[in-house]
Structures are given as C-alpha cells and as structure tokens.
Design a protein around this motif. Sequence first.
Motif, PDB file in Angstrom:
ATOM      1  N   UNK A  39     118.929  84.774  56.711  1.00 14.50           N
ATOM      2  CA  UNK A  39     120.343  85.133  56.719  1.00 14.50           C
ATOM      3  C   UNK A  39     120.668  86.155  55.629  1.00 14.50           C
ATOM      4  N   UNK A  40     120.126  85.959  54.438  1.00 18.81           N
ATOM      5  CA  UNK A  40     120.385  86.909  53.343  1.00 18.81           C
ATOM      6  C   UNK A  40     119.775  88.272  53.634  1.00 18.81           C
ATOM      7  N   UNK A  41     118.556  88.287  54.190  1.00 18.70           N
ATOM      8  CA  UNK A  41     117.915  89.566  54.493  1.00 18.70           C
ATOM      9  C   UNK A  41     118.619  90.291  55.631  1.00 18.70           C
ATOM     10  N   UNK A  42     119.111  89.543  56.611  1.00 15.71           N
ATOM     11  CA  UNK A  42     119.837  90.170  57.723  1.00 15.71           C
ATOM     12  C   UNK A  42     121.040  90.961  57.213  1.00 15.71           C
ATOM     13  N   UNK A  43     121.622  90.526  56.092  1.00 14.49           N
ATOM     14  CA  UNK A  43     122.774  91.221  55.509  1.00 14.49           C
ATOM     15  C   UNK A  43     122.376  92.548  54.867  1.00 14.49           C
ATOM     16  N   UNK A  44     121.109  92.735  54.543  1.00 17.46           N
ATOM     17  CA  UNK A  44     120.639  93.932  53.817  1.00 17.46           C
ATOM     18  C   UNK A  44     120.065  95.017  54.729  1.00 17.46           C
ATOM     19  N   UNK A  45     119.917  94.704  55.989  1.00 14.80           N
ATOM     20  CA  UNK A  45     119.321  95.652  56.922  1.00 14.80           C
ATOM     21  C   UNK A  45     120.320  95.976  58.014  1.00 14.80           C
ATOM     22  N   UNK A  46     120.275  97.156  58.581  1.00 17.76           N
ATOM     23  CA  UNK A  46     119.243  98.185  58.460  1.00 17.76           C
ATOM     24  C   UNK A  46     119.320  98.911  57.112  1.00 17.76           C
ATOM     25  N   UNK A  47     118.189  99.503  56.756  1.00 22.12           N
ATOM     26  CA  UNK A  47     118.030 100.238  55.509  1.00 22.12           C
ATOM     27  C   UNK A  47     117.376 101.572  55.831  1.00 22.12           C
ATOM     28  N   UNK A  48     117.917 102.646  55.272  1.00 24.85           N
ATOM     29  CA  UNK A  48     117.325 103.974  55.475  1.00 24.85           C
ATOM     30  C   UNK A  48     117.260 104.719  54.159  1.00 24.85           C
ATOM     31  N   UNK A  49     116.221 105.531  53.997  1.00 26.11           N
ATOM     32  CA  UNK A  49     116.025 106.288  52.765  1.00 26.11           C
ATOM     33  C   UNK A  49     115.301 107.581  53.107  1.00 26.11           C
ATOM     34  N   UNK A  59     114.247 100.759  58.105  1.00 26.97           N
ATOM     35  CA  UNK A  59     113.843  99.414  58.493  1.00 26.97           C
ATOM     36  C   UNK A  59     115.023  98.693  59.113  1.00 26.97           C
ATOM     37  N   UNK A  60     114.716  97.830  60.067  1.00 23.58           N
ATOM     38  CA  UNK A  60     115.738  96.963  60.641  1.00 23.58           C
ATOM     39  C   UNK A  60     115.070  95.714  61.188  1.00 23.58           C
ATOM     40  N   UNK A  61     115.893  94.749  61.540  1.00 22.66           N
ATOM     41  CA  UNK A  61     115.458  93.491  62.149  1.00 22.66           C
ATOM     42  C   UNK A  61     114.322  92.805  61.388  1.00 22.66           C
ATOM     43  N   UNK A  62     114.582  92.403  60.136  1.00 24.54           N
ATOM     44  CA  UNK A  62     113.535  91.684  59.401  1.00 24.54           C
ATOM     45  C   UNK A  62     113.268  90.331  60.045  1.00 24.54           C
ATOM     46  N   UNK A  63     112.029  89.923  60.018  1.00 21.69           N
ATOM     47  CA  UNK A  63     111.641  88.599  60.508  1.00 21.69           C
ATOM     48  C   UNK A  63     110.864  87.917  59.384  1.00 21.69           C
ATOM     49  N   UNK A 142     110.385  99.487  51.347  1.00 20.16           N
ATOM     50  CA  UNK A 142     110.586  98.045  51.513  1.00 20.16           C
ATOM     51  C   UNK A 142     110.802  97.387  50.154  1.00 20.16           C
ATOM     52  N   UNK A 143     109.983  97.748  49.175  1.00 21.38           N
ATOM     53  CA  UNK A 143     110.123  97.173  47.834  1.00 21.38           C
ATOM     54  C   UNK A 143     111.491  97.492  47.248  1.00 21.38           C
ATOM     55  N   UNK A 144     111.968  98.686  47.499  1.00 20.47           N
ATOM     56  CA  UNK A 144     113.269  99.087  46.955  1.00 20.47           C
ATOM     57  C   UNK A 144     114.391  98.175  47.437  1.00 20.47           C
ATOM     58  N   UNK A 145     114.435  97.909  48.710  1.00 23.28           N
ATOM     59  CA  UNK A 145     115.513  97.054  49.228  1.00 23.28           C
ATOM     60  C   UNK A 145     115.277  95.588  48.862  1.00 23.28           C
ATOM     61  N   UNK A 146     114.037  95.129  48.863  1.00 16.86           N
ATOM     62  CA  UNK A 146     113.755  93.721  48.583  1.00 16.86           C
ATOM     63  C   UNK A 146     113.979  93.369  47.114  1.00 16.86           C
ATOM     64  N   UNK A 147     113.591  94.271  46.217  1.00 20.21           N
ATOM     65  CA  UNK A 147     113.693  93.979  44.786  1.00 20.21           C
ATOM     66  C   UNK A 147     115.106  94.136  44.238  1.00 20.21           C
ATOM     67  N   UNK A 148     115.979  94.757  44.983  1.00 24.17           N
ATOM     68  CA  UNK A 148     117.357  94.962  44.523  1.00 24.17           C
ATOM     69  C   UNK A 148     118.324  93.874  44.949  1.00 24.17           C
ATOM     70  N   UNK A 149     118.007  93.203  46.024  1.00 27.43           N
ATOM     71  CA  UNK A 149     118.952  92.249  46.608  1.00 27.43           C
ATOM     72  C   UNK A 149     118.346  90.847  46.626  1.00 27.43           C
ATOM     73  N   UNK A 150     119.041  89.864  46.066  1.00 25.47           N
ATOM     74  CA  UNK A 150     118.489  88.504  46.024  1.00 25.47           C
ATOM     75  C   UNK A 150     118.392  87.882  47.415  1.00 25.47           C
ATOM     76  N   UNK A 151     117.376  87.049  47.574  1.00 23.45           N
ATOM     77  CA  UNK A 151     117.223  86.304  48.825  1.00 23.45           C
ATOM     78  C   UNK A 151     117.904  84.941  48.722  1.00 23.45           C
ATOM     79  N   UNK A 152     118.233  84.547  47.486  1.00 21.60           N
ATOM     80  CA  UNK A 152     118.922  83.269  47.280  1.00 21.60           C
ATOM     81  C   UNK A 152     119.500  83.275  45.872  1.00 21.60           C
TER      82      UNK A 152
END
Length: 184
Positions: A39-49, A59-63, A142-152
């Motif tokens: 749910x938290x990751x769905x809020x951060x995507x899609x991501x473009x750079x 990136x979009x539709x993380x699983x 991928x690291x840029x979006x993942x490391x900036x936004x908390x998953x919990x």
Amino acid sequence: MRNLAIGTVVVLLVAVGVAIFAFKGERFVVRITNEQIQERLDQRFPFEKTYFLIFGLGYKKPLVELIDGTDRVRLGLEASVELRGAGEKKRLTGRVDLDAGIAFHAETGEFFLVDSVLHTVEINGIPAEFVDKVPELLRKAAAEVLERHPIYTLRARDLKTATAKLLLQGLAIEDGVLIVTLGI
C-alpha cells in the motif's frame, strides 16, 4: 533565557534516563504485513526520471514480496526506458526484478528499502551502446524512489513505544510478515 534552555535540556535528559531505566529489557514487537508495504509503495508510483537528457526511465505497478528467512524485500516493477536523441524518442517497456534491505531510522520511526540489488532486466530493444548503462541507471532510479520514501512509520502512541523507537533489536521475515523487535 539561557538558564531556561539549560533547564529544559536537563529535564529532557532526566526524562529520557527515567524512561530508559523504567523500560529497560522490555521488548516491543511490531508486525508489518506485505499488504501494508504494498500500500505504501503503491502511493509512490509511477515514478519517472531523466538522466543526461538521453534516458528517460520509469517504473510503475510495484509488486512486493517479503522473503521468508531474510531481512530483504523482493520487488517486481514494470519498467520503461525512453531513449532520446537526434530529435527522436524510442520508448521500450519491460520488467525489472530487484531486492532490497530494510533500514530503520530511529529518530523518525521510519523504515526504508535500501541497498537494492537488480536481478532481472527484461527490456527488449535496448541499443548495443546502452546495454551496459541501462541496468545501472534502472537500479539507481529504483534506489532513488525507495530510499526517499518510507515503507512503514511507527506511531508513538505511548511513552513505551516512543522510548522503544530508540533501539532496533531485530528484523526478520516469517510467513510473509516483517517482524520488527524494538527495545531498550
């Protein structure tokens, strides 16, 4: 004014000391489900750079999949690479699979995905001169979006939880659930 500031600091230090003494040895377990992270990751995507005005990455539709017996999270993403040059744009699509570790920031009570490792890049049509560059750029994006936004984010509902946020004692994934042990 200076005495007030010193007094405030002393009171805070005493309060933290009392809390640590009072709750020493207590452990608090937080269970974070795959669905909560999804749910938290769905809020951060899609991501473009865009990189170097030549590559557009998206990136979009993380699983999300929590990997039992580890402290890592597997992530599948729909990926796109847009190549720009000579007045032309070429958009390629495919899939990327990676895994990432979990980091805890005690000061904010937040968990992040870090140290991502790219395992699979399935994007057809990448020109030969970019085949070596694209995977690393995809990993960095991928690291840029993942490391900036908390998953919990832990919520300090009481003094015990707030104090326990000071020290992470363990992370483990069992039966698709991230089990976080906190304590003093």
